[in-house]
Design a protein around this motif. Structure first.
Motif, PDB file in Angstrom:
ATOM      1  N   GLU A  27       4.932  -6.690   7.532  1.00  0.00           N
ATOM      2  CA  GLU A  27       5.078  -8.160   7.533  1.00  0.00           C
ATOM      3  C   GLU A  27       6.024  -8.612   6.425  1.00  0.00           C
ATOM      4  N   VAL A 148       2.548   1.280   0.551  1.00  0.00           N
ATOM      5  CA  VAL A 148       2.228  -0.136   0.694  1.00  0.00           C
ATOM      6  C   VAL A 148       0.868  -0.351   1.366  1.00  0.00           C
ATOM      7  N   ARG A 149       0.598   0.393   2.444  1.00  0.00           N
ATOM      8  CA  ARG A 149      -0.614   0.095   3.229  1.00  0.00           C
ATOM      9  C   ARG A 149      -1.743   1.115   3.134  1.00  0.00           C
ATOM     10  N   PHE A 150      -1.419   2.365   2.716  1.00  0.00           N
ATOM     11  CA  PHE A 150      -2.461   3.400   2.650  1.00  0.00           C
ATOM     12  C   PHE A 150      -2.433   4.150   1.318  1.00  0.00           C
ATOM     13  N   PRO A 151      -2.432   3.422   0.185  1.00  0.00           N
ATOM     14  CA  PRO A 151      -2.248   4.094  -1.109  1.00  0.00           C
ATOM     15  C   PRO A 151      -3.308   5.157  -1.404  1.00  0.00           C
ATOM     16  N   SER A 152      -4.491   5.067  -0.776  1.00  0.00           N
ATOM     17  CA  SER A 152      -5.515   6.076  -1.067  1.00  0.00           C
ATOM     18  C   SER A 152      -5.134   7.435  -0.487  1.00  0.00           C
ATOM     19  N   LEU A 153      -4.105   7.479   0.364  1.00  0.00           N
ATOM     20  CA  LEU A 153      -3.687   8.751   0.955  1.00  0.00           C
ATOM     21  C   LEU A 153      -2.509   9.401   0.220  1.00  0.00           C
ATOM     22  N   THR A 274      -4.784   5.307   9.719  1.00  0.00           N
ATOM     23  CA  THR A 274      -6.041   4.549   9.670  1.00  0.00           C
ATOM     24  C   THR A 274      -7.229   5.483   9.904  1.00  0.00           C
ATOM     25  N   LEU A 345       1.052  -6.189  -1.024  1.00  0.00           N
ATOM     26  CA  LEU A 345       0.343  -7.084  -0.113  1.00  0.00           C
ATOM     27  C   LEU A 345      -0.677  -7.967  -0.814  1.00  0.00           C
ATOM     28  N   ARG A 346      -1.048  -7.624  -2.044  1.00  0.00           N
ATOM     29  CA  ARG A 346      -2.143  -8.351  -2.683  1.00  0.00           C
ATOM     30  C   ARG A 346      -1.753  -9.802  -2.974  1.00  0.00           C
ATOM     31  N   LEU A 347      -2.767 -10.663  -2.961  1.00  0.00           N
ATOM     32  CA  LEU A 347      -2.534 -12.096  -3.100  1.00  0.00           C
ATOM     33  C   LEU A 347      -2.288 -12.510  -4.533  1.00  0.00           C
TER      34      LEU A 347
ATOM     35  N   LYS B  31     -10.855  -3.619   5.584  1.00  0.00           N
ATOM     36  CA  LYS B  31      -9.944  -2.895   4.698  1.00  0.00           C
ATOM     37  C   LYS B  31      -8.748  -3.763   4.304  1.00  0.00           C
ATOM     38  N   LEU B  34      -9.678  -6.384   1.734  1.00  0.00           N
ATOM     39  CA  LEU B  34      -9.868  -5.805   0.399  1.00  0.00           C
ATOM     40  C   LEU B  34      -8.536  -5.440  -0.242  1.00  0.00           C
ATOM     41  N   GLN B  35      -7.616  -4.934   0.599  1.00  0.00           N
ATOM     42  CA  GLN B  35      -6.310  -4.558   0.087  1.00  0.00           C
ATOM     43  C   GLN B  35      -5.546  -5.780  -0.412  1.00  0.00           C
ATOM     44  N   LYS B  36      -5.661  -6.889   0.324  1.00  0.00           N
ATOM     45  CA  LYS B  36      -4.942  -8.105  -0.080  1.00  0.00           C
ATOM     46  C   LYS B  36      -5.573  -8.727  -1.314  1.00  0.00           C
ATOM     47  N   ILE B  37      -6.873  -8.488  -1.506  1.00  0.00           N
ATOM     48  CA  ILE B  37      -7.489  -8.961  -2.747  1.00  0.00           C
ATOM     49  C   ILE B  37      -7.047  -8.058  -3.903  1.00  0.00           C
ATOM     50  N   GLY B  38      -6.783  -6.794  -3.606  1.00  0.00           N
ATOM     51  CA  GLY B  38      -6.235  -5.908  -4.632  1.00  0.00           C
ATOM     52  C   GLY B  38      -7.240  -4.950  -5.241  1.00  0.00           C
ATOM     53  N   PRO B  41      -7.389   1.632  -4.660  1.00  0.00           N
ATOM     54  CA  PRO B  41      -7.336   2.423  -3.422  1.00  0.00           C
ATOM     55  C   PRO B  41      -8.588   3.255  -3.148  1.00  0.00           C
ATOM     56  N   ASP B  42      -9.206   3.844  -4.194  1.00  0.00           N
ATOM     57  CA  ASP B  42     -10.372   4.703  -3.922  1.00  0.00           C
ATOM     58  C   ASP B  42     -11.582   3.885  -3.466  1.00  0.00           C
ATOM     59  N   ARG B  45     -10.915   3.005   0.136  1.00  0.00           N
ATOM     60  CA  ARG B  45     -11.132   4.146   1.035  1.00  0.00           C
ATOM     61  C   ARG B  45     -12.622   4.362   1.302  1.00  0.00           C
TER      62      ARG B  45
END
Lengths: 437, 145
Positions: A27, A148-153, A274, A345-347, B31, B34-38, B41-42, B45
């Motif tokens: 986006e 950007v979208r899957f940082p835990s990976l 995902t 992406l965070r607000l 998910k 939560l990601q947009k709130i920041g 990552p762990d 997940r």
């Protein structure tokens, strides 16, 4: 943080339609004042917008052949997918040779580096006991998507350099040896099927070397074509395995072994990532992932249709051996980057503030029509609600909200139009108690 | 900050039984929020895994229900509530590999009996309440610290 991006907007061509904003997987595009702007922090240079734009207003900026003059000895690093664009008009050797006619002194096939990487990857997988599956870092758009979208990976990216970087490092070494020049006088230029590779080469991190320049495949297509017939053949050193990296499934095949999965196309990649984030697919050892449909042959800077290109690539490499006769010594060329999350992406950087903003996003989203029409310039009502909360748009930028607002005002106007000054007003029906008295 | 910044955020997602195509959408939406709130990552997940398993539990084993996520800065609570047969023996269901899912569902790659154990691995606190013939409520807490 500043991000370099190769994907750019050609202002004169952009008509301000909303085709690209909806296709962007992060986006990252908004239409403002009739032009489709790219939000730099979010762009992963996947090239989806280039592919979908009916006006060809999205382009990729790389280096040109003129950059070769900055060096005394130049080496071309054609991507494995490169040769697919010119078959069956010429042999593999002749296609490589045509790059020499463009002004290069030597060629180092990225397919050869892909063989080295495949071998090292196989060895790494054999000894790996950590979280599965490991994910290929070869496609920079996929890496960007994960950041950007899957940082835990991120810690599941295979810690090996990509074939492009390995090729650049080895080519520099060979170039120095062949020319007797210092390393800075030897230029290495990757011939790229996609914008993501251009960006990856420009964003050097940890001081690790990659190619000195990246030339978009599309930009030299015509020149190569012109020289194809007259070019002297240049010997190929790679095998069919390395060239297979040019299409989806080829990397998997070259690495070999069971429990390897290939995924191509950005939406399928998102789907599978995902699933992995939810803890699935742990029976898979390795994931080859490519953002483009069909793999690199489907790159946004390619000319030939991806399916035709894949067939041509297979035909062309069927005549060479599966493995090269000998591989150059890898040395320390396989040293990987460490990729950091890109929280674009965070607000808000502050968690409590971001949570409060998310409340507002939920509330704003409920007021919107849910049409995802794009007239506001955002890809969806949800994305628009976020823009409003971020202060980058206002609610009446939504034509449905605006229309509703106009209706309310119009009704008030009609209401007001009926009113007369008290001096002229006549009693309505006159059955009020007060008047009866 | 505004006056209601201490108020937790609530997201409620209805889940339909046997809707495998939409199964996972709820967890994906949580998910994204939560990601947009920041959140780190762990944490995201762990929530993603727990919410996904809880959601698929409802899809596979119940007559439908809902997932409710309550988000504050220091704790994320997922409550998965369903109408369904209930779990006859919770202790047994918490064991790895125990599954009552029919074979055709297991063949689809679901119902491997790892749902509740996986949730427990991700959760800081977890409770399962179940009444036979009425339904099950799973409460999962994940702390952000």
């Amino acid at each position: 943080m500043e991000y370099f991006h190769s994907v750019r907007l050609d202002w004169s061509r952009c008509k301000g339609c909303t085709n690209c904003i909806k296709r962007c997987p992060t986006e990252a595009i908004r239409v403002r004042e009739g032009k489709a702007y790219i939000i730099q922090e979010r762009c992963i240079d996947c090239g989806e917008c280039i592919r979908v734009c009916p006006n060809h207003a999205k382009t990729a900026v790389g280096d040109s052949l003129e950059e070769l003059s900055a060096y005394q000895y130049n080496i071309a690093l054609p991507a494995p997918s490169f040769v697919s664009q010119f078959a069956p008009r010429a042999s593999l050797e002749q296609t490589l040779g045509s790059l020499i006619s463009l002004g290069f002194d030597a060629i180092f096939e990225v397919a050869l580096a892909a063989e080295i990487v495949s071998k090292a990857a196989r060895r790494y997988l054999d000894n790996y006991r950590g979280k599965r599956p490991l994910i290929s870092p070869a496609c920079p758009a996929v890496v960007g998507l994960i950041q950007v979208r899957f940082p835990s990976l991120l810690d599941q990216l295979l810690p090996l350099a990509t074939p492009m970087d390995v090729a650049a490092r080895l080519a520099k070494r060979e170039g120095v040896a062949a020319s007797g020049l210092p390393p800075e006088a030897v230029g290495t230029f990757f011939i790229s099927p996609c914008p993501a590779k251009i960006t990856a080469a420009r964003q050097r991190r940890n001081g690790l070397a990659g190619p000195d320049g990246v030339i978009p495949m599309r930009d030299i297509y015509g020149d190569v074509l012109q020289n194809l017939k007259s070019a002297a053949p240049y010997p190929s050193r790679a095998g069919a395995g390395g060239y297979g990296w040019g299409h989806s499934g080829g990397e998997k095949k070259c690495i070999g072994g069971p429990h390897l999965l290939e995924v191509d196309g950005i939406n399928q990649v998102i789907d599978v990532l995902t699933m992995i984030e939810a803890g699935y697919l742990q029976d898979i050892d390795y994931l080859e992932m490519q953002a483009c449909p069909g793999g690199c042959v489907g790159g946004a800077l390619m000319v030939t249709n991806p399916y035709v290109a894949r067939m041509r690539l297979r035909e062309l490499t069927s005549r060479i051996g599966p493995r090269p006769e000998e591989l150059p010594e890898a040395g320390d060329s396989l040293k990987p980057y460490s990729y950091l999350p890109r929280p674009a992406l965070r607000l808000d950087p502050d968690l409590a503030t971001a949570l409060e903003k998310m409340h507002q996003v939920e509330a704003t989203d409920k007021m919107l029509p849910g049409l995802d029409c794009g007239a506001c310039g955002a890809p969806s009502c949800r994305a628009f609600a976020e823009d409003v909360v971020r202060g980058e748009a206002q609610d009446i930028d939504c034509i449905i909200v605006l229309r509703e607002r106009v209706r309310v005002v119009a009704e008030e106007v009609v209401e007001l139009a009926r009113k007369l000054p008290v001096s002229m007003a006549r009693p309505e029906r006159g059955n009020d108690k007060d008047e009866a008295e | 900050m505004k006056r209601n910044s201490k108020q937790p955020l609530e997201i409620v997602i209805p889940i339909k039984m046997k809707d495998f195509k939409a199964g996972g959408d709820g967890a994906a939406r949580i998910k994204q929020v939560l990601q947009k709130i920041g959140f780190p990552p762990d944490i995201i997940r762990r929530v993603a895994i727990a919410a996904y398993e809880a959601e698929m539990n409802i899809v596979i084993n119940s007559l439908g229900g809902e997932i409710k996520a309550t988000v504050s800065t220091d704790v994320i609570t997922i409550i998965a509530r369903d109408y369904g047969p209930g779990i006859p023996d919770i202790e047994l269901a918490m064991q790895e590999g125990y599954s009552t899912a029919p074979r055709e569902i297991q063949e689809m790659g679901f119902g491997a009996g790892m749902g509740l154990p996986n949730i427990r691995r991700c959760a800081d606190r977890m409770t399962v309440e179940s009444k036979q013939g009425q339904g099950t409520t799973i409460t999962i807490e994940i702390y952000n610290r």
